[in-house]
Design a protein around this motif. Structure first.
Motif, PDB file in Angstrom:
ATOM      1  N   GLU A  49       0.807  -1.234   0.000  1.00 22.91           N
ATOM      2  CA  GLU A  49       0.000   0.000   0.000  1.00 22.91           C
ATOM      3  C   GLU A  49       0.833   1.274   0.000  1.00 22.91           C
ATOM      4  O   GLU A  49       0.290   2.377  -0.090  1.00 22.91           O
ATOM      5  CB  GLU A  49      -0.971   0.014   1.187  1.00 22.91           C
ATOM      6  CG  GLU A  49      -0.339  -0.320   2.512  1.00 22.91           C
ATOM      7  CD  GLU A  49      -0.509  -1.791   2.871  1.00 22.91           C
ATOM      8  OE1 GLU A  49      -0.266  -2.668   2.000  1.00 22.91           O
ATOM      9  OE2 GLU A  49      -0.853  -2.065   4.035  1.00 22.91           O
ATOM     10  N   ASP A  50       2.142   1.124   0.085  1.00 22.09           N
ATOM     11  CA  ASP A  50       3.025   2.284  -0.039  1.00 22.09           C
ATOM     12  C   ASP A  50       3.298   2.618  -1.505  1.00 22.09           C
ATOM     13  O   ASP A  50       3.961   3.621  -1.793  1.00 22.09           O
ATOM     14  CB  ASP A  50       4.357   2.025   0.672  1.00 22.09           C
ATOM     15  CG  ASP A  50       4.203   1.893   2.179  1.00 22.09           C
ATOM     16  OD1 ASP A  50       4.862   1.006   2.767  1.00 22.09           O
ATOM     17  OD2 ASP A  50       3.428   2.678   2.764  1.00 22.09           O
ATOM     18  N   THR A  51       2.835   1.790  -2.407  1.00 27.32           N
ATOM     19  CA  THR A  51       3.023   2.053  -3.831  1.00 27.32           C
ATOM     20  C   THR A  51       2.346   3.349  -4.223  1.00 27.32           C
ATOM     21  O   THR A  51       1.142   3.529  -3.994  1.00 27.32           O
ATOM     22  CB  THR A  51       2.446   0.886  -4.667  1.00 27.32           C
ATOM     23  OG1 THR A  51       3.192  -0.303  -4.391  1.00 27.32           O
ATOM     24  CG2 THR A  51       2.529   1.203  -6.160  1.00 27.32           C
ATOM     25  N   ALA A  52       3.116   4.257  -4.793  1.00 28.50           N
ATOM     26  CA  ALA A  52       2.595   5.579  -5.154  1.00 28.50           C
ATOM     27  C   ALA A  52       3.707   6.382  -5.824  1.00 28.50           C
ATOM     28  O   ALA A  52       4.870   5.971  -5.814  1.00 28.50           O
ATOM     29  CB  ALA A  52       2.106   6.323  -3.913  1.00 28.50           C
ATOM     30  N   GLY A  96       8.207  14.336  -8.815  1.00 31.17           N
ATOM     31  CA  GLY A  96       7.792  13.051  -8.263  1.00 31.17           C
ATOM     32  C   GLY A  96       8.700  11.903  -8.667  1.00 31.17           C
ATOM     33  O   GLY A  96       9.394  11.962  -9.679  1.00 31.17           O
ATOM     34  N   THR A  97       8.685  10.856  -7.843  1.00 30.02           N
ATOM     35  CA  THR A  97       9.421   9.633  -8.134  1.00 30.02           C
ATOM     36  C   THR A  97       8.535   8.438  -7.786  1.00 30.02           C
ATOM     37  O   THR A  97       7.871   8.436  -6.740  1.00 30.02           O
ATOM     38  CB  THR A  97      10.766   9.589  -7.375  1.00 30.02           C
ATOM     39  OG1 THR A  97      11.508   8.436  -7.763  1.00 30.02           O
ATOM     40  CG2 THR A  97      10.577   9.570  -5.863  1.00 30.02           C
ATOM     41  N   GLN A  98       8.509   7.450  -8.668  1.00 26.13           N
ATOM     42  CA  GLN A  98       7.613   6.303  -8.492  1.00 26.13           C
ATOM     43  C   GLN A  98       8.217   5.290  -7.534  1.00 26.13           C
ATOM     44  O   GLN A  98       9.387   4.904  -7.676  1.00 26.13           O
ATOM     45  CB  GLN A  98       7.352   5.632  -9.848  1.00 26.13           C
ATOM     46  CG  GLN A  98       6.520   4.359  -9.772  1.00 26.13           C
ATOM     47  CD  GLN A  98       5.066   4.629  -9.443  1.00 26.13           C
ATOM     48  OE1 GLN A  98       4.444   5.496 -10.034  1.00 26.13           O
ATOM     49  NE2 GLN A  98       4.506   3.866  -8.495  1.00 26.13           N
ATOM     50  N   VAL A  99       7.407   4.862  -6.586  1.00 27.57           N
ATOM     51  CA  VAL A  99       7.780   3.766  -5.689  1.00 27.57           C
ATOM     52  C   VAL A  99       6.760   2.648  -5.881  1.00 27.57           C
ATOM     53  O   VAL A  99       5.551   2.871  -5.747  1.00 27.57           O
ATOM     54  CB  VAL A  99       7.802   4.216  -4.222  1.00 27.57           C
ATOM     55  CG1 VAL A  99       8.004   3.015  -3.295  1.00 27.57           C
ATOM     56  CG2 VAL A  99       8.892   5.255  -3.996  1.00 27.57           C
ATOM     57  N   THR A 100       7.243   1.459  -6.211  1.00 23.43           N
ATOM     58  CA  THR A 100       6.368   0.298  -6.385  1.00 23.43           C
ATOM     59  C   THR A 100       6.821  -0.791  -5.434  1.00 23.43           C
ATOM     60  O   THR A 100       7.993  -1.194  -5.460  1.00 23.43           O
ATOM     61  CB  THR A 100       6.420  -0.207  -7.832  1.00 23.43           C
ATOM     62  OG1 THR A 100       6.036   0.842  -8.721  1.00 23.43           O
ATOM     63  CG2 THR A 100       5.483  -1.391  -8.018  1.00 23.43           C
TER      64      THR A 100
END
Length: 121
Positions: free
Chosen positions: A90-93, A114-118
């Motif tokens: 759920e930290d994906t954002a 922004g930077t993507q975290v998956t």
């Protein structure tokens, strides 16, 4: 003022990550500011997860990340960090770095790209 995020990527659940926000146009040791990390997951609104203030270095965290997240500044490098451990799906954002800088009677609000975290196995 410019803010440039880095450090995102694909991480397995339970892993850790450190995001960086390189700041230019103001300095931590001479300006009044609030810097925050916010995130936006697909189909959801933006959530502020952590913030740090120039007033005594006070920090605040969202309940969703409290205990798993640390925001900090490097006053020499002019960088803000967000460390997260352990990461959950759920930290994906997309994570954004933002700053409100106060100079005299004026305040400006600035955001990075922004930077993507998956977080996924």
């Amino acid at each position: 003022v410019q803010l440039v995020e880095s450090g995102g990527g694909l991480v397995q659940p339970g892993g850790s990550l450190r995001l960086s926000c390189a700041v230019s146009g103001f300095t931590f040791d001479s300006d009044t500011y609030i810097i925050q990390w916010s995130r936006q997951a697909p189909g959801k609104g933006r959530e502020t997860v952590a913030a740090i203030s120039s007033e005594g270095g006070r920090t605040n965290y969202a309940d969703s990340v409290k205990g798993r997240c640390t925001i900090s500044t490097d006053t020499v490098k002019n960088v803000v960090y967000l460390e997260m451990n352990p990461l959950m799906p759920e930290d994906t954002a997309v994570y954004y770095c933002g700053a409100i800088v106060v100079r005299g009677s004026k305040a400006g609000e600035y955001w990075g790209q922004g930077t993507q975290v998956t977080v996924s196995s």
